[in-house]
Design an enzyme around this catalytic site. Structure first.
Site, mmCIF file in Angstrom:
data_model
loop_
_atom_site.group_PDB
_atom_site.id
_atom_site.type_symbol
_atom_site.label_atom_id
_atom_site.label_comp_id
_atom_site.label_asym_id
_atom_site.label_seq_id
_atom_site.Cartn_x
_atom_site.Cartn_y
_atom_site.Cartn_z
ATOM 1 N N ALA A 1 45.099 33.770 35.305
ATOM 2 C CA ALA A 1 44.207 34.745 34.669
ATOM 3 C C ALA A 1 44.197 36.053 35.457
ATOM 4 C CB ALA A 1 42.798 34.174 34.564
ATOM 5 N N THR B 1 47.510 37.889 34.749
ATOM 6 C CA THR B 1 47.487 38.428 33.389
ATOM 7 C C THR B 1 46.577 39.649 33.302
ATOM 8 O OG1 THR B 1 47.851 36.208 32.536
ATOM 9 C CG2 THR B 1 47.078 37.850 30.979
ATOM 10 N N ASP B 2 45.419 39.568 33.918
ATOM 11 C CA ASP B 2 44.499 40.699 33.911
ATOM 12 C C ASP B 2 45.049 41.848 34.751
ATOM 13 O OD1 ASP B 2 42.117 41.785 32.937
ATOM 14 O OD2 ASP B 2 41.111 41.415 34.852
ATOM 15 N N GLY B 3 45.789 41.536 35.791
ATOM 16 C CA GLY B 3 46.408 42.579 36.607
ATOM 17 C C GLY B 3 47.411 43.401 35.815
#
Length: 79
Positions: free
Chosen positions: A55, A58-60
């Site tokens: 997560a 992915t958020d990075g």
């Protein structure tokens, strides 16, 4: 310079598509995490660690796309 400036549209698409992909990716990984935790409750700690790692990556990617979009909007490197 006359004409239609498409830079704001391009920035909006860059940020919007990255946000949509990030949300869908985290949702799918969360779904699989819950399925795996339900099937094998003894592996919840290991699965939770991997879930938060994925997560975060992915958020990075979304945060990097937002930064690039804002850089294009303010610095206008192509103009």
């Amino acid at each position: 310079m006359t004409g239609f400036n498409i830079l704001p549209l391009a920035v909006a698409l860059l940020i919007g598509i990255a946000a949509l992909g990030s949300c869908l990716g985290i949702a799918l990984v969360g779904q699989k995490f819950l399925e795996g935790a339900t099937r094998q409750p003894e592996l919840v700690d290991t699965l939770q660690t991997k879930f938060f790692l994925v997560a975060g990556v992915t958020d990075g990617a979304f945060i990097i796309a937002t930064g690039i979009g804002l850089w294009f909007a303010t610095a206008s490197p192509f103009g």
